[in-house]
Every structure is written in C-alpha cells, then in structure tokens.
Design a protein around this motif. Structure first.
Motif, PDB file in Angstrom:
ATOM      1  N   THR A   4     -11.127  20.440   4.304  1.00  0.00           N
ATOM      2  CA  THR A   4     -11.857  19.345   4.431  1.00  0.00           C
ATOM      3  C   THR A   4     -12.724  19.813   5.519  1.00  0.00           C
ATOM      4  N   PHE A   5     -13.911  19.289   5.654  1.00  0.00           N
ATOM      5  CA  PHE A   5     -14.926  19.276   6.924  1.00  0.00           C
ATOM      6  C   PHE A   5     -15.684  18.232   7.056  1.00  0.00           C
ATOM      7  N   MET A   6     -15.968  17.639   8.303  1.00  0.00           N
ATOM      8  CA  MET A   6     -16.849  16.601   8.387  1.00  0.00           C
ATOM      9  C   MET A   6     -18.070  17.139   9.321  1.00  0.00           C
ATOM     10  N   TYR A   7     -19.203  16.768   8.745  1.00  0.00           N
ATOM     11  CA  TYR A   7     -20.610  17.358   9.419  1.00  0.00           C
ATOM     12  C   TYR A   7     -21.361  16.414  10.040  1.00  0.00           C
ATOM     13  N   ALA A   8     -20.771  15.149   9.880  1.00  0.00           N
ATOM     14  CA  ALA A   8     -21.553  13.865  10.401  1.00  0.00           C
ATOM     15  C   ALA A   8     -20.996  12.840  10.019  1.00  0.00           C
ATOM     16  N   ALA A   9     -21.266  11.793  10.914  1.00  0.00           N
ATOM     17  CA  ALA A   9     -20.826  10.244  10.470  1.00  0.00           C
ATOM     18  C   ALA A   9     -20.788  10.183   8.909  1.00  0.00           C
ATOM     19  N   GLY A  10     -19.806   9.888   8.311  1.00  0.00           N
ATOM     20  CA  GLY A  10     -19.873   9.609   6.958  1.00  0.00           C
ATOM     21  C   GLY A  10     -20.154  10.428   5.906  1.00  0.00           C
ATOM     22  N   ASP A  11     -20.296  12.009   6.679  1.00  0.00           N
ATOM     23  CA  ASP A  11     -20.477  13.330   5.630  1.00  0.00           C
ATOM     24  C   ASP A  11     -19.115  14.058   5.800  1.00  0.00           C
ATOM     25  N   VAL A  12     -18.286  13.803   4.702  1.00  0.00           N
ATOM     26  CA  VAL A  12     -17.183  14.721   4.404  1.00  0.00           C
ATOM     27  C   VAL A  12     -17.248  15.475   3.301  1.00  0.00           C
ATOM     28  N   ARG A  13     -16.893  16.709   3.485  1.00  0.00           N
ATOM     29  CA  ARG A  13     -17.207  17.747   2.555  1.00  0.00           C
ATOM     30  C   ARG A  13     -15.767  18.504   2.353  1.00  0.00           C
ATOM     31  N   VAL A  14     -15.564  18.995   0.748  1.00  0.00           N
ATOM     32  CA  VAL A  14     -14.534  19.675   0.770  1.00  0.00           C
ATOM     33  C   VAL A  14     -14.992  21.003   0.165  1.00  0.00           C
ATOM     34  N   GLU A  15     -14.645  22.329   0.849  1.00  0.00           N
ATOM     35  CA  GLU A  15     -15.557  23.378   0.899  1.00  0.00           C
ATOM     36  C   GLU A  15     -14.248  24.463   0.515  1.00  0.00           C
TER      37      GLU A  15
END
Length: 353
Positions: A4-15
C-alpha cells in the motif's frame, strides 16, 4: 508482492512491487497474515501533499517469519510473531528503561528505506528486539483466517490496544480512580478496556457514536457523555459532583479534545495523551494546567514494553480487544478501507492477506 502507498490526501493505491530482502544481519522478513488501518493513517489521508513516488503505509502486523539475517538469534523461520508499530533493538539505555519508541537504533515504518506493513511481506529491522513470538498458536490456521477472533486480538497488540493501555499506565490509573476517556475511536475504546483492567472504579467515555460507545460500555465504561465542548465539560463535572476526573485519557489529538481534557481534570489529576497531536502549542498556564497542579503525560506507546503480559492475557481469554475491528478486507480493498474509516462507516479495518 502487493503493498500500500499513499500519493496524496485521499489517494491510496495498492501496487505490485519487489519483495523485500534482508539488508542488514539483524533483519527479518515476515509474511504478513493480518495487518490493519490505523486512525493515525487518516492524518496524512486528510493532509498529505502530492508526491510523485508515494509513501509506503502501515505499521501494524502479525505474521510468520520467512527469513532471518545472520545475526538474528531469538527467532526462527516459521515463528508466529507480532511486530510493534516501531522497531527497536530492545537493548539500548532507553529500551531498558521501558521507552522503546525512543530507541537509539530504532525508528518507525513508512519510510522508503524501511517500507510499510500494509503489505504481503515486510522487512523488520532490529528483528530480535522488534518481533515477539506468540507461543502455542497454530500459525498456519491463523494465516488462513481461522481463529479470527484470536488473530484480531493479537493484532491489536501491535499498536491500538497497547496504545490505550499506555495512556492508562502513564495516567497512573488504579483502583478507586475516576477516569474519563476522550474519543470513541479504537484507541479510546482500548483505553476504556485498559482502564478497567487496571482497576478504575468509574470510567466515563466521551463519544457520540452509539455503535462505538456501546462497545465502550461492553469494555467497561460506566457512563457515556455524547456532548462536546463546554456542554461536555459541564456534563462530566455534574457526573463527578463538580470535582472532575482523577485521570483523563485523551485519544483524539485535536485541540478541542485537549481543551476538554483540562476542563474536566480534577486538581492534582493527570492528563495522559496518546492521540497524535495535530497542534504544536497547547495551553499549559494557570487556567489550564498550572492552577490545578495537573500532570500532563503520554506519548508514542512503547508497545514492546507491554507485549509479553498482554499476549498472555489474550491467550488466556482475559481480554478481547479485537472487538474494535468491525470490517475485514483483502489487500486489494485497502483504499476502500481508508475511505470507510474516514467516513466513519468502519471503526477499524483488518486486512486479511
């Protein structure tokens, strides 16, 4: 592996990223069986500035040791372990004094160098000091999601329950004391349970979400105050015959919660904070702390200091802190888990790998 990574407020991604590898002789690689989303993860979820590379997320896990470095001596492959939310050597001067979150050689997860724990695999630095073996459990069954209640309670010992316990411990909760807990999130509810375990005579829970405060009552709260601000302070003062609370456990981290805390603490009392402060300056003068001879304490919980006895309490069935989890998801659903917690549709989300 997936992480799991967070790129910005509200922007969470599983990569999908490369599996972690042993980098130092004292490292271990753990196959994560269960992880979770923390209330503190919502702070960057609200405020993080956009980043091209993203930040690895997660600091709570239980799992199975897959590989150990050449200097690791207390662990073996196949051990079922709990990882506290900070890593530490557990031998430095501060660790020996019970303040492992200040370990000279320790640190926190979530950096590019260390990675996060909302992932299928995790590299654990200082493995001998950072991982605690859970004795006598069926690791494979827990990994498959069997004994779900036991797994959930063990997972809370990586952070949330023992953070609540730390609040109560630092607040010097004991028999005969009146304790007020501010906040009905998972840490606040854990603080209720811990305060009851330490013998508090009365536990007042300040929260306004009935589904959560009902669990607080199950954990041992004797009173619930839904009001906030001056109205909430007045209500607690009425419940305590105008005397206030011996101990106030603040599990929110925002200024209004701190203001409630010093408004309801009795003269000579203690305010113990474990909600990560979202402010840098707080009132400490005559009208808040000084005039009442109030002690202000708390901080990041040295979970490692409390783990072994807490594990036994869970294994013995004395406590069931895993009840704070009200939603279980797979790793691909982690972004939706963040959104659910942010919208207060979920109290605390467990990630089953």
């Amino acid at each position: 592996m997936k992480a799991t990574f967070m790129y910005a407020a509200g922007d969470v991604r599983v990569e999908t990223v490369a599996d972690p590898a042993i980098q130092q002789p004292n490292d271990a690689i753990v196959r994560v069986t269960q992880a979770c989303i923390c209330g503190s993860d919502l702070h960057p979820y609200h405020s993080m500035q956009a980043s091209e590379h993203g930040s690895p997320m997660g600091h709570e896990l239980i799992g199975i040791v897959e590989e150990i470095g050449t200097s690791v001596s207390t662990l073996k492959v196949g051990d079922f372990v709990i990882a506290p939310f900070a890593f530490q050597d557990n031998t430095c001067v501060f660790c020996r004094e019970g303040m492992q979150t200040s370990c000279i050689h320790g640190g926190f997860y979530g950096s590019p160098e260390v990675g996060g724990l909302q992932a299928e695999l995790a590299r654990i630095p200082q493995a001998d000091g950072s991982l605690v073996v859970v004795p006598g459990v069926d690791a494979d069954a827990l990994a498959r999601g069997e004994s779900a209640d036991l797994a959930a309670s063990l997972l809370t010992l990586s952070d949330v329950y023992l953070t609540g316990y730390h609040a109560a411990h630092m607040g010097r909760v004991e028999a005969g004391k009146t304790v007020t807990v501010i906040g009905d999130g998972a840490v606040g509810l854990s603080a209720v349970l811990a305060a009851k375990q330490l013998g508090a005579e009365r536990v007042i829970l300040m929260g306004r979400h009935t589904s959560r405060t009902d669990l607080g009552v199950r954990f041992g709260a004797t009173d619930v105050v839904a009001e906030r601000g001056e109205e909430g302070i007045s209500k607690v003062m009425d419940l305590t015959n105008g005397e206030g609370s011996h101990v106030v456990l603040e599990a929110v981290g925002h200024m209004p919660a701190y203001e409630q805390a010093y408004g309801i603490v009795r003269p000579g009392g203690v305010i113990s904070r474990v909600g990560v402060p979202q402010y840098e300056v707080a009132p400490i003068g005559f009208g808040s702390l000084f005039g009442k001879n109030v002690t202000l304490t708390g901080g990041p919980a040295p979970v490692r200091a409390y783990l072994e006895p807490a594990i036994q309490q869970v294994l013995n069935g004395e406590i069931n802190p895993g009840l704070v989890f009200d939603r279980t998801i797979g790793i691909d659903e982690v972004p939706a888990g963040y959104a659910a917690m942010d919208a207060r549709e979920a109290l605390k989300v467990l990630v089953q790998m």
